[in-house]
Write a protein that holds these residues in place. Structure first.
Motif, mmCIF file in Angstrom:
data_model
loop_
_atom_site.group_PDB
_atom_site.id
_atom_site.type_symbol
_atom_site.label_atom_id
_atom_site.label_comp_id
_atom_site.label_asym_id
_atom_site.label_seq_id
_atom_site.Cartn_x
_atom_site.Cartn_y
_atom_site.Cartn_z
ATOM 1 N N LYS A 151 0.843 -1.194 0.000
ATOM 2 C CA LYS A 151 0.000 0.000 0.000
ATOM 3 C C LYS A 151 0.878 1.245 0.000
ATOM 4 O O LYS A 151 1.917 1.280 0.664
ATOM 5 C CB LYS A 151 -0.889 0.039 1.249
ATOM 6 C CG LYS A 151 -2.173 -0.743 1.162
ATOM 7 C CD LYS A 151 -3.036 -0.485 2.401
ATOM 8 C CE LYS A 151 -4.382 -1.163 2.286
ATOM 9 N NZ LYS A 151 -5.237 -0.868 3.475
ATOM 10 N N THR A 152 0.443 2.241 -0.747
ATOM 11 C CA THR A 152 1.087 3.558 -0.730
ATOM 12 C C THR A 152 -0.014 4.631 -0.775
ATOM 13 O O THR A 152 -1.165 4.333 -1.101
ATOM 14 C CB THR A 152 2.006 3.766 -1.946
ATOM 15 O OG1 THR A 152 1.203 3.789 -3.128
ATOM 16 C CG2 THR A 152 3.050 2.673 -2.045
ATOM 17 N N LYS A 153 0.381 5.870 -0.448
ATOM 18 C CA LYS A 153 -0.596 6.966 -0.471
ATOM 19 C C LYS A 153 -1.059 7.248 -1.891
ATOM 20 O O LYS A 153 -2.254 7.453 -2.142
ATOM 21 C CB LYS A 153 0.034 8.220 0.152
ATOM 22 C CG LYS A 153 -0.945 9.357 0.339
ATOM 23 C CD LYS A 153 -0.281 10.522 1.075
ATOM 24 C CE LYS A 153 -1.279 11.654 1.288
ATOM 25 N NZ LYS A 153 -0.649 12.805 2.020
ATOM 26 N N ILE B 134 -1.437 -2.806 -4.314
ATOM 27 C CA ILE B 134 -0.709 -3.046 -5.560
ATOM 28 C C ILE B 134 -0.016 -4.395 -5.398
ATOM 29 O O ILE B 134 0.592 -4.671 -4.363
ATOM 30 C CB ILE B 134 0.355 -1.955 -5.819
ATOM 31 C CG1 ILE B 134 -0.307 -0.586 -5.949
ATOM 32 C CG2 ILE B 134 1.162 -2.280 -7.082
ATOM 33 C CD1 ILE B 134 0.695 0.550 -5.976
ATOM 34 N N ARG B 135 -0.120 -5.238 -6.427
ATOM 35 C CA ARG B 135 0.554 -6.532 -6.398
ATOM 36 C C ARG B 135 1.665 -6.548 -7.442
ATOM 37 O O ARG B 135 1.425 -6.207 -8.608
ATOM 38 C CB ARG B 135 -0.417 -7.674 -6.682
ATOM 39 C CG ARG B 135 -1.383 -7.976 -5.549
ATOM 40 C CD ARG B 135 -2.185 -9.223 -5.890
ATOM 41 N NE ARG B 135 -3.097 -9.597 -4.832
ATOM 42 C CZ ARG B 135 -3.833 -10.709 -4.849
ATOM 43 N NH1 ARG B 135 -3.756 -11.524 -5.902
ATOM 44 N NH2 ARG B 135 -4.643 -10.989 -3.847
ATOM 45 N N VAL B 136 2.838 -6.975 -7.020
ATOM 46 C CA VAL B 136 3.968 -7.150 -7.931
ATOM 47 C C VAL B 136 4.294 -8.644 -7.934
ATOM 48 O O VAL B 136 4.703 -9.206 -6.921
ATOM 49 C CB VAL B 136 5.198 -6.333 -7.478
ATOM 50 C CG1 VAL B 136 6.303 -6.460 -8.517
ATOM 51 C CG2 VAL B 136 4.812 -4.880 -7.251
ATOM 52 N N ILE C 269 3.393 -3.684 3.526
ATOM 53 C CA ILE C 269 3.910 -4.594 2.503
ATOM 54 C C ILE C 269 3.949 -6.017 3.063
ATOM 55 O O ILE C 269 4.219 -6.223 4.246
ATOM 56 C CB ILE C 269 5.319 -4.161 2.014
ATOM 57 C CG1 ILE C 269 5.718 -4.971 0.774
ATOM 58 C CG2 ILE C 269 6.359 -4.273 3.110
ATOM 59 C CD1 ILE C 269 6.886 -4.365 0.003
ATOM 60 N N LYS C 270 3.631 -6.994 2.224
ATOM 61 C CA LYS C 270 3.680 -8.400 2.631
ATOM 62 C C LYS C 270 3.882 -9.281 1.398
ATOM 63 O O LYS C 270 3.530 -8.898 0.278
ATOM 64 C CB LYS C 270 2.392 -8.793 3.360
ATOM 65 C CG LYS C 270 1.114 -8.518 2.590
ATOM 66 C CD LYS C 270 -0.110 -8.767 3.455
ATOM 67 C CE LYS C 270 -1.390 -8.372 2.703
ATOM 68 N NZ LYS C 270 -2.599 -8.574 3.530
ATOM 69 N N ILE D 187 11.614 -3.671 -3.851
ATOM 70 C CA ILE D 187 10.461 -2.859 -4.234
ATOM 71 C C ILE D 187 10.379 -1.597 -3.377
ATOM 72 O O ILE D 187 10.158 -0.484 -3.885
ATOM 73 C CB ILE D 187 9.168 -3.689 -4.099
ATOM 74 C CG1 ILE D 187 9.189 -4.845 -5.100
ATOM 75 C CG2 ILE D 187 7.936 -2.814 -4.318
ATOM 76 C CD1 ILE D 187 8.055 -5.811 -4.946
ATOM 77 N N VAL D 188 10.575 -1.761 -2.063
ATOM 78 C CA VAL D 188 10.521 -0.608 -1.148
ATOM 79 C C VAL D 188 11.591 0.413 -1.522
ATOM 80 O O VAL D 188 11.318 1.622 -1.604
ATOM 81 C CB VAL D 188 10.698 -1.067 0.309
ATOM 82 C CG1 VAL D 188 10.811 0.132 1.245
ATOM 83 C CG2 VAL D 188 9.534 -1.958 0.730
#
Length: 305
Positions: free
Chosen positions: A229-231, A254-256, A279-280, A265-266
């Motif tokens: 999740k991001t803003k 969002i799924r990568v 994130i998970k 990713i972070v």
């Protein structure tokens, strides 16, 4: 030895295939999840195995013997469509009538045994019509377990149950296989629940078996993804799509896909001005795997010629 072996099985109604050249293998001791859309042929296949319908062609073997063999038929219990109980009779009376039909000796002992398996030993005197849906489904399984079958065939036994009812049903089915050595063939649309107990799967579409695999094989094929999740979800998704091949949006996440290292990713998002709030790492479940598989395997029933 396999509990069920089906080869080239076909059944048609009014010139249309309900089951078409189907092959199926159910290992002994398995909980086999039989998956498919409404009208895909699940119930027809189960009825063919139980001898309720006669196939047009093909072979069905149970424990290595032809399914019509009287010696193997007595090893099969089934709950298909409904329990067939008398509403005004008690649970005990319904089970007693079935014991008489089956010629079972030591009937009281056998009734106590199956009621204990389905967690209903304290409900023997309740009238069937007064039972909840979950209780009725368990009574149906108790009926099917009379005579200690080696194979249990269940058609949608968890549909319509509440959370607690599904939990109890899961526990019962696991007990049946692990404690009593019974093989279970179960169809269900509730794939999240099926995923918790099944050891093997058969996926049927338009009367054809399109895939059989074990739970371990399904898990190994399931795509790994990082969910975050991001803003600014849209902006972050666009940034990620520049570097990663498969980026999707699911609800607020969002799924990568096919990325093991979430730190990569972070770090990439932070360098591009996006802060990750959650994130998970996960794998797609049975339901998503099934949906993707269906989209890749379009087919249709054929007319019998």
């Amino acid at each position: 030895m396999n509990a069920i072996e089906i080869r080239n099985l076909s059944k048609s109604f009014r010139g249309m295939y309900a089951v078409e050249h189907l092959n199926m293998t159910v290992p002994q001791g398995a909980i086999y999840g039989f998956i498919g859309e409404n009208g895909s042929g699940k119930s027809t296949t189960e009825k063919l195995i139980c001898g309720h319908l006669v196939p047009d062609e093909g072979e069905i073997k149970l424990f290595g013997r032809d399914y019509t063999d009287p010696g193997v038929r007595v090893r099969v219990g089934a709950l298909i469509e409904n329990t067939g109980c008398f509403p005004g009779s008690s649970v005990y009376q319904n089970l007693m009538m079935q014991c008489i039909n089956l010629g079972i000796e030591n009937r009281d002992e056998e009734i106590r045994r199956v009621l204990e398996i389905v967690r209903m030993e304290d409900n023997a005197n309740i009238k069937f019509k007064s039972c909840s849906l979950g209780m009725k489904q368990r009574i149906g399984i108790a009926m099917a377990l009379l005579g200690e079958p080696a194979l249990l065939i269940l058609d949608e036994p968890i549909n319509g149950l509440d959370t607690d009812g599904m939990r109890i049903m899961r526990e019962i089915l696991v007990d049946i296989t692990q404690k009593y050595g019974c093989t279970v063939l179960i169809s269900s649309h509730i794939l999240g629940e099926l995923e918790k107990i099944a050891t093997h799967y058969g996926i049927i579409r338009q009367g054809k078996m399109i895939m059989e695999l074990s739970a371990k094989e399904m898990d190994s094929r399931a795509q790994v993804f990082v969910s975050l999740k991001t803003k600014d979800r849209n902006g972050a998704k666009a940034i990620l799509a520049r570097r990663f091949a498969d980026v999707r949006e699911e609800d607020e996440y969002i799924r990568v896909y096919d990325v093991d290292d979430s730190a990569v990713i972070v770090d990439y998002l932070m360098k591009n001005g996006h802060v990750v709030s959650e994130i998970k790492k996960n794998k797609i479940g049975l339901e998503e795997y099934y949906i993707e598989l269906m989209s890749q395997n379009p087919s249709g029933n054929k007319e019998v010629k």
